[in-house]
Design an enzyme around this catalytic site. Structure first.
Site, PDB file in Angstrom:
ATOM      1  N   SER A 106       3.030 -41.248 -33.486  1.00  0.00           N
ATOM      2  CA  SER A 106       3.833 -41.070 -34.692  1.00  0.00           C
ATOM      3  C   SER A 106       4.340 -39.646 -34.741  1.00  0.00           C
ATOM      4  CB  SER A 106       3.024 -41.388 -35.949  1.00  0.00           C
ATOM      5  OG  SER A 106       1.866 -40.578 -36.013  1.00  0.00           O
ATOM      6  N   GLY A 107       5.474 -39.448 -35.421  1.00  0.00           N
ATOM      7  CA  GLY A 107       6.083 -38.125 -35.486  1.00  0.00           C
ATOM      8  C   GLY A 107       6.603 -37.819 -36.865  1.00  0.00           C
ATOM      9  N   VAL A 161       6.140 -44.740 -33.108  1.00  0.00           N
ATOM     10  CA  VAL A 161       6.585 -45.253 -31.829  1.00  0.00           C
ATOM     11  C   VAL A 161       5.669 -46.396 -31.412  1.00  0.00           C
ATOM     12  CG1 VAL A 161       7.046 -44.710 -29.414  1.00  0.00           C
ATOM     13  CG2 VAL A 161       7.449 -42.987 -31.173  1.00  0.00           C
ATOM     14  N   PHE A 193       9.528 -38.295 -38.284  1.00  0.00           N
ATOM     15  CA  PHE A 193      10.388 -39.239 -38.976  1.00  0.00           C
ATOM     16  C   PHE A 193      10.044 -40.702 -38.720  1.00  0.00           C
ATOM     17  CE2 PHE A 193      13.175 -35.461 -38.474  1.00  0.00           C
ATOM     18  CZ  PHE A 193      13.276 -35.158 -39.821  1.00  0.00           C
ATOM     19  N   GLY A 194       8.935 -40.972 -38.041  1.00  0.00           N
ATOM     20  CA  GLY A 194       8.627 -42.366 -37.823  1.00  0.00           C
ATOM     21  C   GLY A 194       7.515 -42.574 -36.831  1.00  0.00           C
ATOM     22  N   ASP A 196      12.242 -28.458 -30.715  1.00  0.00           N
ATOM     23  CA  ASP A 196      10.869 -28.933 -30.940  1.00  0.00           C
ATOM     24  C   ASP A 196      10.165 -29.201 -29.610  1.00  0.00           C
ATOM     25  OD1 ASP A 196       8.750 -29.478 -32.568  1.00  0.00           O
ATOM     26  OD2 ASP A 196       9.325 -31.546 -33.012  1.00  0.00           O
ATOM     27  N   LYS A 225      11.097 -46.400 -31.257  1.00  0.00           N
ATOM     28  CA  LYS A 225      10.879 -45.420 -32.310  1.00  0.00           C
ATOM     29  C   LYS A 225      11.469 -45.948 -33.606  1.00  0.00           C
ATOM     30  CE  LYS A 225      11.848 -40.583 -33.499  1.00  0.00           C
ATOM     31  NZ  LYS A 225      12.468 -39.322 -33.027  1.00  0.00           N
TER      32      LYS A 225
END
Length: 1018
Positions: free
Chosen positions: A711-712, A717, A714-715, A838, A732
């Site tokens: 997970s990151g 995976v 904005f959402g 990033d 994603k």
């Protein structure tokens, strides 16, 4: 009445018990205070192992403490391998019952306290691999019970102190890898109990004193890598107790006694290479039946025949290289037949001697464990035995610089593990066999300077790990096969020069992004030099001379910012010399002689250096600096009376054209501005083939938690199967409730649809739809990477330590290079530059071949140059990377920039080398990962290096016992260079950071040096 015996016994024991109670109570208090003082001297305890050292528990229960059951006094202090920083408190000298302190493998500094000399019960003192300075204490004489003293791997100076003379119980003395000077003292011979003497890797001089021969219990003597001279004491050859003699890399001279091995029946390791010994190898070597490693190489003076070694059945390593053995006769290599009895043999090196005759067919019967065979630089002739193909375990085979003839045997196709193959400098002929394509692990292939003919086999494209390919100086013909340019790892060398190759230089040459040197000179190539040559961004040396190239010099050469040497001479190039070539700041040598170039020669850059510029043989060139002695360029005069009307027409037409162009530019700018304004509130995704929500829902079992892989910002995976793609993919799914998620989706689509690089995760498709609840749904579909993220490899976080997956140094170096090439591509090679913003381990994925793929462009910035100013398309406001990886200027409101990506890259490098996250809990009070590394760089790398990269005990033994392969020094240079780049990229001031062009160039040099030392890709 006279007191009875029982009464007196009662009085005695009562008094004695009360005295002991008082003594023990005082002793307990003393030990407790001494331990607390030791804790105070520790400035950094990253693993928190001293957290238990508090008043809530008795000190005998503290971590690393062992007490005697009766007295409750400290007897052992074991804090080894805990990365402790600080000094050793002199209060340790108050632990009067201490027997075995072990503080090895930490980061302790300062001097060894003299107070340790008070510990008369001390039996072993281990301070291995720290950063201790100063001299070895002279008052260790008080530790008369000392049996083991291990000070290896520090920064100690001075001489071996005379006080050690009184340690009659001393069995182990290790002071290797320090900065000790002076001579080996004669009093060493008084240490009658000594079994191990290791004083390697220092600066000791003089002779080895004969008094050492009185040490009848000595099993190991290691004096490798000092400045010792004279003859090696022959009396040592009579000591049957010896198992290891390691005296390589000194200045010993003389010869080896003929009967020296008759008494060394227990000898397992004999390394005396790298000295100045002469004479023959003693025949008595056959008596050393227990020997496992024999290093007599790099003497340059050993002569005669090699005796039979067949009785050495435990032999694993044989190094006889760089001597003058053999007399170029047919009997020189008979000893190889005897080696077939050595079933444990792993390495054989007879490189650079005077061996002649044929290589016997029996070489194919050598040990199945043989991994390295070096027979190069001799006088060996005849055909290569087909039986050699039986050695299927070979990793390195070097047969270069001999007189081998005939063809390469097809049995070489069985070398499925081989990584380095050198056959250059022989008389081999015939075609390059098609089976060369079977060598899938090959990274270095050199067959230059032979008589090979025919076409280059297309099967060479199967050798996908090739980094070095040299086919030069043969009679090869035909076109250059396109498969060569699909070798994505080819980074060190592509040399096809001095053959009879024809056709053009394919435009696919641009696929070799990381190549350092291309040489196709002296062939029959023709056509234009392809513009795609400018895509070889790692190129430093380009040799195209001696062909029939025509057309003009391509302007794309100016994209090669690291180009140092360019030779275009002896071709049919025409037109002007591109003046932009003078902008390549590192270009030191340019040869464009004997072409058909014309016009003005520039004067700046390489054109201003007459020693590095050759322009002769171009009769129509003019101008340039005066030292070139060229004709001045003519100034064409015009007669105003005859041509005034023509001038007027030209002026009018020019003015009209200028006004027309300005009008068009203004119109275009106005339209772009209007379109940008209209689209600023409703970003659109450029056309990408889409899949339905139903496809994704089915492919992930309803976005099941068991398919969640990460997970990151904005959402999340998910791992899924798409019927439409017929493959496993990564999906994603955007969390559209997060602010900026919509914009992140748009930017990631638009960023990834226009960029293509082998080290980028490929976007397959996208989904912009509604879910089964009627809510908006957006997702991106990528290639799935089976090896997960770099984060998982660096920080596995599993309790099953034995099954943890760890990256070795070569893999980490390759990953660093992969990421660097991506940044070079994003910053300098895209039509619209991209700032990733990033870079971190979780955004670096690893494919099946452990090739790094950079992912997650959700907050990327697209940069376009308009009127020399930068304009950034931002995915979301306020998000500028991840804490720890984002540069400090972003936290102060600065605009994102390439400097920011370089900072993140530098921190990532330091994390890969140290194994520490930039947000490690140890970093406080202004310290960070950069500062942590900078403090210990470059003198104490062992203190900051990821423990998984630190040599194992077996490897340390190899270093201590002769350092046969010389790999550690190359590894050290590699690590120093990598740490230096990581530090240079992560400095606080943005403009002082190393740029990606210099980084990629430096990394290529490091990789080349690493490979030249014998290290191979994993």
């Amino acid at each position: 009445m006279f007191p009875t015996l029982s009464f007196w016994l009662y009085i005695f024991f009562s008094f004695n018990f009360s005295q002991k109670t008082v003594t023990y109570a005082l002793g307990n208090k003393t030990d407790n205070l001494a331990l607390l003082k030791f804790k105070e001297s520790i400035s950094n305890d990253p693993n928190g192992i001293l957290a238990s050292w508090n008043s809530s528990t008795h000190f005998c229960k503290w971590h690393g403490i062992t007490c005697s059951p009766m007295h409750q006094r400290v007897t052992e202090l074991n804090l080894a391998g805990n990365q402790l920083h600080g000094t050793i408190s002199p209060h340790v000298g108050n632990l009067s019952f201490l027997r075995n302190p072990n503080l090895g493998n930490n980061s302790l500094s300062g001097k060894i306290p003299h107070e340790l000399g008070r510990l008369f019960r001390l039996q072993r003192l281990f301070l291995t691999n720290n950063s201790m300075t100063g001299e070895i204490p002279t008052n260790l004489t008080g530790c008369y019970n000392l049996e083991g003293l291990d000070l290896n791997g520090n920064n100690l100076i001075g001489k071996i102190p005379i006080g050690i003379n009184n340690l009659q119980k001393l069995q182990i003395l290790r002071t290797s890898n320090n900065n000790l000077t002076g001579e080996i003292p004669t009093f060493i011979g008084n240490l009658s109990s000594l079994t191990i003497l290791s004083i390697a890797l220092n600066y000791l001089e003089g002779n080895i004193p004969y008094e050492i021969c009185s040490l009848k219990n000595l099993t190991i003597i290691a004096v490798v890598s000092n400045k010792l001279s004279g003859t090696f004491p022959s009396c040592l050859y009579n000591m049957s107790s010896l198992t290891i003699i390691s005296a390589a890399e000194n200045k010993f001279n003389g010869s080896l006694p003929s009967n020296m091995f008759k008494t060394l029946s227990n000898l397992q390791y004999f390394a005396i290479g790298g000295n100045e010994l002469s004479g023959p190898i003693p025949i008595s070597i056959a008596n050393a039946s227990a020997i496992e490693a024999l290093d007599l190489g790099y003497q340059a003076n050993l002569v005669g025949n090699v005796p039979s070694l067949g009785k050495l059945q435990d032999l694993r390593w044989l190094s006889l290289g760089s001597n003058n053995l053999g007399d170029n006769s047919t009997k020189d290599l008979e000893f190889l037949k005897s080696l077939t009895n050595c079933s444990k043999l792993q390495v054989v090196s007879i490189y650079s001697n005077n061996f002649g005759g044929n290589l016997p067919n029996s070489v194919g019967n050598l040990s199945s464990q043989l991994t390295r065979l070096y027979v190069g630089d001799n006088q060996i002739s005849g055909k290569i035995p087909a039986e050699l193909g039986n050695l299927i375990g070979l990793i390195v085979l070097s047969m270069k610089l001999n007189h081998f003839e005939g063809m390469i045997p097809n049995t070489f196709g069985k070398f499925d593990k081989i990584q380095k193959l050198e056959l250059n400098g022989n008389k081999l002929s015939g075609e390059v066999p098609f089976v060369i394509g079977n060598l899938s692990q090959l990274y270095h292939l050199s067959i230059r300077d032979n008589m090979f003919e025919g076409n280059i086999p297309s099967s060479i494209g199967n050798c996908q790990k090739l980094q070095y390919l040299d086919l030069s100086q043969n009679i090869l013909r035909g076109n250059i096969p396109l498969e060569i340019f699909s070798l994505s790892f080819l980074s060190n060398l592509l040399n096809l020069s001095k053959n009879s190759l024809s056709g053009s230089l394919p435009r696919e040459v641009g696929m070799l992004k990381s190549i350092d040197r291309i040489d196709v000179s002296d062939n029959h190539l023709s056509g234009d030099i392809p513009e795609t040559i400018g895509e070889c961004v790692g190129l430093e040396y380009l040799f195209l001379q001696g062909n029939s190239f025509n057309g003009t010099i391509p302007l794309s050469l100016t994209s090669l910012k690291g180009l140092q040497y360019l030779d275009l001479s002896r071709n049919r190039l025409s037109g002007l010399i591109p003046s932009v070539l003078q902008n390549i700041s590192v270009l030191e040598h340019l040869n464009i002689s004997f072409n058909m170039l014309e016009g003005n020669v520039p004067k700046e850059g390489v054109f201003g250096n007459v020693s590095g510029l050759v322009v002769t043989g171009n009769n129509k060139l003019c101008g340039g600096i005066s030292k070139l002695h060229l004709q001045p360029c003519p100034i064409k005069g015009m007669k105003p009376t005859k041509h005034c009307n023509l001038r007027l027409i030209v002026v009018i037409v020019s003015v009209v054209l200028i006004l027309l162009i300005v009008s068009i530019i203004l119109t275009i700018c106005w339209m772009r501005k209007r379109n940008k304004k209209q689209n600023s509130h409703s970003p659109t995704v450029d056309s990408i083939a889409k899949v339905s929500y139903q496809d994704l829902h089915q492919g992930t079992d309803g976005f099941s938690a068991r398919n969640l892989v990460g997970s990151g910002s904005f959402g999340s995976v998910y791992k899924g199967n798409l019927v439409s793609e017929d493959k496993v993919v990564a999906i994603k799914v955007l969390n559209l409730k997060k602010k900026g998620a919509h914009k992140s989706f748009i930017v990631e689509c638009n960023a990834l649809k226009n960029i293509r690089h082998r080290n980028l995760v490929k976007i397959l498709t996208c989904c912009s739809s509604t879910d089964y609840k009627g809510q908006e749904f957006k997702a991106l579909v990528f290639e799935y990477m089976n090896n997960g993220s770099l984060e998982q490899w660096l920080h596995p976080g599993t309790v099953d330590v034995e099954n943890q997956r760890m990256l070795d140094l070569d893999q980490r170096l390759n990953i660093i290079i992969d990421i660097a090439f991506v940044l070079h591509y994003l910053h300098h090679e895209c039509e619209q530059s991209v700032l990733h913003c990033d870079i971190k381990p979780s955004n670096v994925l690893l494919d099946d071949d452990m090739v790094a793929r950079v992912s997650d462009f959700g907050i990327a910035k697209l940069v376009s140059a308009i009127n020399n100013t930068s304009h950034k398309e931002t995915s979301t406001i306020g998000i500028k990377g991840t804490v720890g990886y984002a540069p400090p200027e972003y936290g102060m409101g600065s605009e994102v920039s390439t400097y920011g990506d370089m900072y993140s890259f530098g921190i990532l490098m330091l994390e890969m080398l140290t194994g520490r996250r930039p947000i490690d809990k140890m970093f406080e009070d202004g310290q960070n990962l950069h500062v942590f590394v900078d403090i210990s760089f470059p003198n104490n790398l062992i203190q900051i290096l990821d423990p998984h990269l630190v040599p194992t005990r077996d490897e340390e033994a190899t270093i201590e016992c002769g350092n046969i392969g010389t790999f550690p020094s190359i590894v050290e240079k590699c690590l120093v260079s990598l740490f230096r780049i990581g530090l240079a990229c992560s400095v606080e001031s943005p403009k002082e950071r190393m740029n990606i062009v210099d980084v990629t160039r430096e990394l290529s040099i490091i990789k080349k040096a690493f490979l030249s030392g014998g290290h191979t890709s994993g």
